[in-house]
Design a protein around this motif. Sequence first.
Motif, PDB file in Angstrom:
ATOM      1  N   VAL A 277       0.806  -1.220   0.000  1.00  0.00           N
ATOM      2  CA  VAL A 277       0.000   0.000   0.000  1.00  0.00           C
ATOM      3  C   VAL A 277       0.842   1.274   0.000  1.00  0.00           C
ATOM      4  O   VAL A 277       0.337   2.357  -0.295  1.00  0.00           O
ATOM      5  N   GLY A 278       2.130   1.169   0.348  1.00  0.00           N
ATOM      6  CA  GLY A 278       2.997   2.342   0.324  1.00  0.00           C
ATOM      7  C   GLY A 278       3.545   2.776   1.661  1.00  0.00           C
ATOM      8  O   GLY A 278       4.026   3.903   1.806  1.00  0.00           O
ATOM      9  N   LYS A 279       3.545   1.891   2.652  1.00  0.00           N
ATOM     10  CA  LYS A 279       4.019   2.248   3.988  1.00  0.00           C
ATOM     11  C   LYS A 279       5.509   2.584   3.985  1.00  0.00           C
ATOM     12  O   LYS A 279       5.932   3.595   4.542  1.00  0.00           O
ATOM     13  N   THR A 280       6.307   1.720   3.353  1.00  0.00           N
ATOM     14  CA  THR A 280       7.750   1.971   3.263  1.00  0.00           C
ATOM     15  C   THR A 280       8.016   3.259   2.496  1.00  0.00           C
ATOM     16  O   THR A 280       8.883   4.061   2.882  1.00  0.00           O
ATOM     17  N   THR A 281       7.280   3.478   1.427  1.00  0.00           N
ATOM     18  CA  THR A 281       7.446   4.692   0.623  1.00  0.00           C
ATOM     19  C   THR A 281       7.134   5.940   1.440  1.00  0.00           C
ATOM     20  O   THR A 281       7.862   6.941   1.356  1.00  0.00           O
ATOM     21  N   LEU A 282       6.073   5.895   2.245  1.00  0.00           N
ATOM     22  CA  LEU A 282       5.705   7.045   3.073  1.00  0.00           C
ATOM     23  C   LEU A 282       6.794   7.358   4.089  1.00  0.00           C
ATOM     24  O   LEU A 282       7.212   8.518   4.234  1.00  0.00           O
ATOM     25  N   VAL A 283       7.260   6.339   4.806  1.00  0.00           N
ATOM     26  CA  VAL A 283       8.305   6.552   5.813  1.00  0.00           C
ATOM     27  C   VAL A 283       9.564   7.099   5.145  1.00  0.00           C
ATOM     28  O   VAL A 283      10.196   8.036   5.643  1.00  0.00           O
ATOM     29  N   ARG A 284       9.915   6.533   4.006  1.00  0.00           N
ATOM     30  CA  ARG A 284      11.123   6.961   3.309  1.00  0.00           C
ATOM     31  C   ARG A 284      11.011   8.405   2.814  1.00  0.00           C
ATOM     32  O   ARG A 284      11.978   9.160   2.872  1.00  0.00           O
ATOM     33  N   SER A 285       9.831   8.804   2.340  1.00  0.00           N
ATOM     34  CA  SER A 285       9.682  10.134   1.742  1.00  0.00           C
ATOM     35  C   SER A 285       9.682  11.249   2.781  1.00  0.00           C
ATOM     36  O   SER A 285      10.117  12.363   2.484  1.00  0.00           O
TER      37      SER A 285
ATOM     38  N   ARG B 198      18.250   8.953   7.325  1.00  0.00           N
ATOM     39  CA  ARG B 198      18.229   7.796   6.446  1.00  0.00           C
ATOM     40  C   ARG B 198      17.386   6.714   7.115  1.00  0.00           C
ATOM     41  O   ARG B 198      17.739   6.222   8.195  1.00  0.00           O
ATOM     42  N   PRO B 199      16.245   6.333   6.522  1.00  0.00           N
ATOM     43  CA  PRO B 199      15.345   5.401   7.211  1.00  0.00           C
ATOM     44  C   PRO B 199      15.928   3.999   7.309  1.00  0.00           C
ATOM     45  O   PRO B 199      16.714   3.574   6.456  1.00  0.00           O
ATOM     46  N   LEU B 200      15.533   3.310   8.362  1.00  0.00           N
ATOM     47  CA  LEU B 200      15.869   1.899   8.506  1.00  0.00           C
ATOM     48  C   LEU B 200      14.802   1.100   7.774  1.00  0.00           C
ATOM     49  O   LEU B 200      13.612   1.229   8.067  1.00  0.00           O
ATOM     50  N   ASN B 201      15.205   0.309   6.810  1.00  0.00           N
ATOM     51  CA  ASN B 201      14.283  -0.547   6.073  1.00  0.00           C
ATOM     52  C   ASN B 201      14.680  -1.999   6.255  1.00  0.00           C
ATOM     53  O   ASN B 201      15.863  -2.323   6.325  1.00  0.00           O
ATOM     54  N   THR B 202      13.691  -2.874   6.324  1.00  0.00           N
ATOM     55  CA  THR B 202      13.958  -4.308   6.397  1.00  0.00           C
ATOM     56  C   THR B 202      13.322  -4.989   5.181  1.00  0.00           C
ATOM     57  O   THR B 202      12.655  -6.012   5.305  1.00  0.00           O
ATOM     58  N   GLU B 203      13.534  -4.382   4.026  1.00  0.00           N
ATOM     59  CA  GLU B 203      12.985  -4.941   2.795  1.00  0.00           C
ATOM     60  C   GLU B 203      13.860  -6.079   2.284  1.00  0.00           C
ATOM     61  O   GLU B 203      15.080  -6.007   2.311  1.00  0.00           O
ATOM     62  N   GLU B 204      13.194  -7.122   1.827  1.00  0.00           N
ATOM     63  CA  GLU B 204      13.884  -8.253   1.212  1.00  0.00           C
ATOM     64  C   GLU B 204      13.233  -8.559  -0.135  1.00  0.00           C
ATOM     65  O   GLU B 204      12.050  -8.280  -0.349  1.00  0.00           O
ATOM     66  N   VAL B 205      14.009  -9.136  -1.034  1.00  0.00           N
ATOM     67  CA  VAL B 205      13.491  -9.501  -2.341  1.00  0.00           C
ATOM     68  C   VAL B 205      12.496 -10.643  -2.196  1.00  0.00           C
ATOM     69  O   VAL B 205      12.741 -11.618  -1.482  1.00  0.00           O
ATOM     70  N   MET B 206      11.346 -10.511  -2.855  1.00  0.00           N
ATOM     71  CA  MET B 206      10.340 -11.564  -2.826  1.00  0.00           C
ATOM     72  C   MET B 206      10.814 -12.743  -3.672  1.00  0.00           C
ATOM     73  O   MET B 206      11.374 -12.569  -4.750  1.00  0.00           O
ATOM     74  N   THR B 207      10.586 -13.949  -3.160  1.00  0.00           N
ATOM     75  CA  THR B 207      11.053 -15.155  -3.842  1.00  0.00           C
ATOM     76  C   THR B 207       9.876 -16.085  -4.132  1.00  0.00           C
ATOM     77  O   THR B 207       8.731 -15.817  -3.761  1.00  0.00           O
TER      78      THR B 207
ATOM     79  N   GLY C 212      11.717   5.695  10.721  1.00  0.00           N
ATOM     80  CA  GLY C 212      12.182   7.001  10.290  1.00  0.00           C
ATOM     81  C   GLY C 212      11.852   8.049  11.329  1.00  0.00           C
ATOM     82  O   GLY C 212      11.212   7.756  12.354  1.00  0.00           O
ATOM     83  N   ARG C 213      12.283   9.273  11.075  1.00  0.00           N
ATOM     84  CA  ARG C 213      12.052  10.363  12.026  1.00  0.00           C
ATOM     85  C   ARG C 213      11.775  11.653  11.263  1.00  0.00           C
ATOM     86  O   ARG C 213      12.392  11.926  10.233  1.00  0.00           O
ATOM     87  N   ILE C 214      10.841  12.451  11.797  1.00  0.00           N
ATOM     88  CA  ILE C 214      10.575  13.761  11.213  1.00  0.00           C
ATOM     89  C   ILE C 214      10.247  14.742  12.331  1.00  0.00           C
ATOM     90  O   ILE C 214       9.502  14.423  13.258  1.00  0.00           O
ATOM     91  N   SER C 215      10.842  15.924  12.260  1.00  0.00           N
ATOM     92  CA  SER C 215      10.549  16.992  13.220  1.00  0.00           C
ATOM     93  C   SER C 215       9.448  17.874  12.636  1.00  0.00           C
ATOM     94  O   SER C 215       9.631  18.473  11.571  1.00  0.00           O
ATOM     95  N   LEU C 216       8.322  17.950  13.332  1.00  0.00           N
ATOM     96  CA  LEU C 216       7.235  18.807  12.857  1.00  0.00           C
ATOM     97  C   LEU C 216       7.526  20.274  13.159  1.00  0.00           C
ATOM     98  O   LEU C 216       7.115  21.167  12.430  1.00  0.00           O
ATOM     99  N   ASN C 217       8.218  20.510  14.265  1.00  0.00           N
ATOM    100  CA  ASN C 217       8.680  21.851  14.605  1.00  0.00           C
ATOM    101  C   ASN C 217       9.895  21.693  15.517  1.00  0.00           C
ATOM    102  O   ASN C 217      10.408  20.585  15.681  1.00  0.00           O
ATOM    103  N   ASP C 218      10.354  22.785  16.119  1.00  0.00           N
ATOM    104  CA  ASP C 218      11.572  22.722  16.937  1.00  0.00           C
ATOM    105  C   ASP C 218      11.410  21.846  18.167  1.00  0.00           C
ATOM    106  O   ASP C 218      12.401  21.347  18.711  1.00  0.00           O
TER     107      ASP C 218
END
Length: 212
Positions: free
Chosen positions: A40-48, A53-62, A87-93
């Motif tokens: 659905v795009g969860k990894t894409t959202l966190v990455r964007s 640099r986000p931590l991803n645990t993606e593996e190739v589908m077999t 991932g991490r994002i600061s909304l303000n200070d």
Amino acid sequence: MGSATSDTTGSETTTPSGRKPLTDAAETGLKIVVVGGFGVGKTTLVRSVSEIRPLNTEEVMTQAGVGVDETGGVTAKTTTTVAFDFGRISLNDRMVLYLFGAPGQQRFWFLWDRLFAGTLGAVVLVDTRRMDDSWYAIDRLEHHRTPFVVAVNRFDDDSARHSLDDIRLALALPDRVPLIDCDARVRTSGKNVLVTLVDHLYQLALAQESAS
């Protein structure tokens, strides 16, 4: 550890590794979980939206996943999250969000309850091509009494373009649950989803304070 340095614009401070350090004023950290169906795009959202640099645990589908993971509608997908994204994002200070993206396949759902521990709120990502995949996420959040918002990730090949009113009806979402459109690939769109969630949490806190 390397010292912080200014980037070429002079408008933002980063470390030599490209990571943005927390500001000294940061005092509130909120754990947010992003859930939803497979692809659905969860990894894409966190990455964007992540400022580190986000931590991803993606593996190739077999071939081992054939007949186990339901790939209808996302047949072009070649990788999958097997633990979680971070991932991490600061909304303000002062306010920082720590983002955890949950794996979407049913065989990894046992991890969700652990990810929900200490979570103040959640984002449910919805793909209208696979609407039924959203039910489990909504059910588990309601079971844990975790406040959430629903974000419809609009895919380019989604020809139906269901309206938000139709989607709310299909998911039986009460009016109190915010429902918005988003494009998980676009940072400003993803950030708007997170701002909507924080505003929702704030309004719930105010209502609870008034009732007490």
